[in-house]
Scaffold this motif. Structure first.
Motif, short mmCIF file in Angstrom:
data_model
loop_
_atom_site.label_atom_id
_atom_site.label_comp_id
_atom_site.label_asym_id
_atom_site.label_seq_id
_atom_site.Cartn_x
_atom_site.Cartn_y
_atom_site.Cartn_z
N LYS A 8 -3.23 11.62 -1.98
CA LYS A 8 -2.50 12.71 -1.33
C LYS A 8 -1.78 12.20 -0.08
N ALA A 9 -2.46 11.37 0.70
CA ALA A 9 -1.86 10.84 1.93
C ALA A 9 -0.62 10.01 1.64
N ILE A 10 -0.67 9.22 0.56
CA ILE A 10 0.49 8.40 0.18
C ILE A 10 1.67 9.30 -0.18
N ARG A 11 1.40 10.36 -0.92
CA ARG A 11 2.49 11.29 -1.28
C ARG A 11 3.02 12.02 -0.05
N MET A 12 2.13 12.31 0.90
CA MET A 12 2.52 13.05 2.10
C MET A 12 3.47 12.26 2.99
N LEU A 13 3.54 10.95 2.81
CA LEU A 13 4.47 10.14 3.60
C LEU A 13 5.93 10.49 3.30
N GLN A 14 6.17 11.09 2.14
CA GLN A 14 7.52 11.47 1.71
C GLN A 14 8.46 10.26 1.65
#
Length: 680
Positions: A8-14
């Protein structure tokens, strides 16, 4: 789980990554080096290493990361391999459940089994596999936590909160991570949206995940979902909460990119219709609309090959701007002056957005950039402000120095900007905020783009004008009556917004401004006139006014000619003027005496390096040659040394001229310190 939080954190980097695995267009030339030396890409290098069969021990010896974390990452790589053995029809529930618990998105799973994201979502819902809403424990498990801090997880059996559908409940999408191009300006818009909704009696749901923001404060909204701004997650929250609608136009480009998909999935998007948003974002559709409305635009073309690009550039002539589709902050945008550089810039743009072709536009040299910031209701503009850029086109709007109200625009130009804005608002049936960017040259106006969302300039114009743009936009989106009587041209003062840069912290970066955004902050100041407001803004942005001396380096004959009048004014300030060899000779021919300094790379005295290091120079004006691409040449070395020594640097001709004019008109002691309330 750690795996779920990591993905999720990786995706949240946008930054275009789907998670730890499943990312397209990713390869490493030297994996050992990638793992041994930490970079922002090392996580994906670790995943690649495990795909190639590396052991946890080998990865641990290179990365010095605790093996516990590496075992978890290896497990994600192995699970990807397992999922790829199945199709949508025969993917077992247990494997799908394990994938969701370990943070795999529907999009990732779709890539592995060669299906679409919506097909995976449909299968998951048929199997009743949905996430649970949990409260973030803010009391370290010592007491039951009763907070409105929520997140979704597949590692929970039941929801921690109850849901009641309501027509008085509105969902607002935030802006996500702070980055160059998307920062606190959009959070200000989101916060003011929530405050307005509360004032109007609505319950508010905010979806955002940046702990630095005000919108994620515990008392800002009724429910905060500290979770992804992705299609999958926004739909999950919407289906549980069942709000009256969702506002997507206040969080910048991240939520705006979801508009059409959310609408197609059945969500009620408040304000401008997603079809209109797509019509403005899609170059072909927007260009066709402008043609239908009789509004001029620079020539452009979408290209997918180098041959196409060369042909178009030869037709319209250089320079041209290359940009990927659907991006914010001018990411991977480039200004190209000759064919030799075309291929490398095309590759750079296509890497950023492989799903969309690259757009090439004719760049109009010497054009002035203007913005219209407005709010419309059912296609009728109810509030607007025209922003004048000090810098000519070619500097990203996020890096431009802006003036409100405009000081040097013809009344006819202002009238025509308004007419164009009204035509576009009516054609797209805009309800809510929008931003229109235009070029003006030789009394002609051309539209660059139209963003049907709040822009990063909206807080600035709202504060300068005291017009409640956000409140008006929210009322319009809710279908409430909207009226505004104040005109921004009635102001008896001027506001200037100046960018702040972090070049001193970015080793080796050239402070030269261009079409790709570089600023990391901004300041705005008010003054009785434009000169006072500009000097205040530059001081607030960290510039120090020159006390004894100033250095001038002007690249190209055209820049020398254009700056001549400003140089004559500068000579009247009493400052010692230093200049590089070519600039000094030019100014001398026109009757201006300067102290000539040889460039850093020249082994001759007096040398610029010595004068910079010995702090004999207070301020540097270094204007690069307009027709030359950015190069690591002697001028770059001069600018870089000045930045490293903490000296203020101006690299734009129009800003340099405006700065000199302000320096002549105002002394430091002349700048008035007044509270905002006294400007009326």
């Amino acid at each position: 789980s750690f795996e779920e939080a990591l993905q999720k954190a990786i995706r949240m980097l946008q930054v275009g990554m789907y998670g730890l695995v499943g990312n397209e267009n990713y390869s490493f030339k030297n994996l050992e080096k990638e793992l041994a030396y930490p970079t922002d890409e090392r996580l994906f290098g670790i995943a690649e290493a495990f795909k190639k069969g590396w052991s946890v021990e080998k990865a641990a010896s290179l990365t010095k990361i605790d093996p516990w974390f590496l075992h978890k990452m290896k497990g994600l790589v192995e699970l990807e391999k397992k999922i790829r053995q199945f199709s949508l029809e025969n993917l077992p529930l247990e494997i799908l459940k394990e994938a969701k618990k370990k943070g795999f998105s529907d999009k990732q799973i779709a890539i592995f089994i060669q299906a679409t994201e919506s097909e995976v979502r449909e299968k998951r819902k048929k199997l009743k596999l949905t996430p649970a809403v949990k409260q973030i424990d803010t009391l370290a498990a010592e007491y039951p936590a009763k907070t409105n801090y929520l997140y979704l997880t597949y590692c929970g059996a039941e929801d921690d909160v109850r849901f009641r559908p309501s027509q008085k409940k509105i969902m607002v999408l935030g802006s996500g991570p702070y980055s160059i191009g998307s920062s606190v300006e959009f959070d200000w818009c989101g916060v003011n949206t929530v405050l307005t909704l509360r004032k109007l009696g609505f319950q508010t749901i905010m979806v955002n995940y940046n702990p630095e923001t005000v919108s994620t404060d515990y008392d800002m909204c009724d429910r905060l979902y500290f979770d992804e701004l992705s299609l999958e997650r926004v739909l999950d929250i919407y289906e549980k909460e069942k709000p009256a609608g969702v506002i997507i136009s206040m969080g910048g480009q991240v939520p705006n990119n979801l508009a059409l998909k959310l609408h197609q999935a059945g969500m009620r998007v408040l304000g401008t219709s997603p079809e209109s948003i797509d019509r403005a974002e899609d170059r072909h559709k927007f260009s066709k609309l402008l043609d239908e409305l009789g509004i001029d635009q620079p020539p452009w073309k979408e290209v997918t090959s180098l041959d196409e690009a060369i042909k178009f550039c030869n037709e319209v002539g250089y320079p041209v701007i290359i940009r990927p589709s659907y991006v914010l902050s001018g990411a991977a945008m480039s200004l190209v002056f000759e064919e030799n550089y075309l291929e490398q810039y095309l590759k750079k743009a296509s890497l950023v957005s492989p799903e969309h072709p690259v757009v090439i536009s004719k760049f109009i040299v010497g054009a002035k950039e203007i913005e219209l910031e407005a709010v419309a209701s059912k296609g009728k503009i109810v509030a607007s402000a025209i922003i004048e850029h000090i810098e000519n086109a070619g500097v990203h709007s996020g890096d431009a120095t802006m003036v409100v109200p405009p000081q040097k625009l013809y009344i006819e130009t202002i009238r025509r900007v308004r007419i164009i804005g009204e035509k576009i608002a009516r054609a797209l049936k805009i309800t809510g905020p929008f931003n229109l960017q235009l070029l003006a040259k030789d009394n002609e106006l051309k539209v660059i783009e139209c963003n049907l969302r709040a822009s990063r300039s909206l807080p600035f114009v709202s504060k300068v004008s005291r017009l409640p743009f956000i409140e008006l936009a929210v009322r319009a989106m809710l279908g409430l009556p909207v009226s505004n009587s104040r005109s921004i041209f009635e102001l008896n003062y001027v506001g200037v917004k100046a960018p702040q840069f972090s070049f001193s912290r970015l080793k080796g970066a050239d402070p030269r401004l261009g079409v790709e955004m570089a600023s990391t902050g901004e300041v705005a100041c008010l003054g009785d006139d434009a000169h006072e407001a500009l000097l205040k803004a530059m001081l607030a942005a960290g510039y120090k006014l020159p006390e004894k001396s100033i250095m001038i380096s002007l690249g190209g004959e055209e820049n020398k000619q254009k700056f001549l009048a400003a140089a004559k004014e500068l000579a009247k300030t009493g400052l010692t003027i230093y200049a590089t060899e070519g600039t000094s000779k030019f100014l001398k021919r026109h009757g201006l005496q300067t102290q000539m300094l040889y460039k850093i790379h020249q082994p001759r005295q007096p040398n610029l390096r010595d004068f910079l290091v010995e702090k004999k120079i207070d301020f540097l004006i270094s204007i690069p040659h307009t027709g030359k691409p950015a190069e690591f040449d002697s001028d770059y070395r001069m600018r870089r040394l000045a930045i490293d020594l903490g000296l203020p640097v101006i690299t734009n001709l129009q800003l340099a001229e405006a700065f000199v004019a302000a320096l002549r008109a105002r002394r430091l002691d002349d700048l008035k310190i007044k509270p905002w309330s006294e400007y009326d």
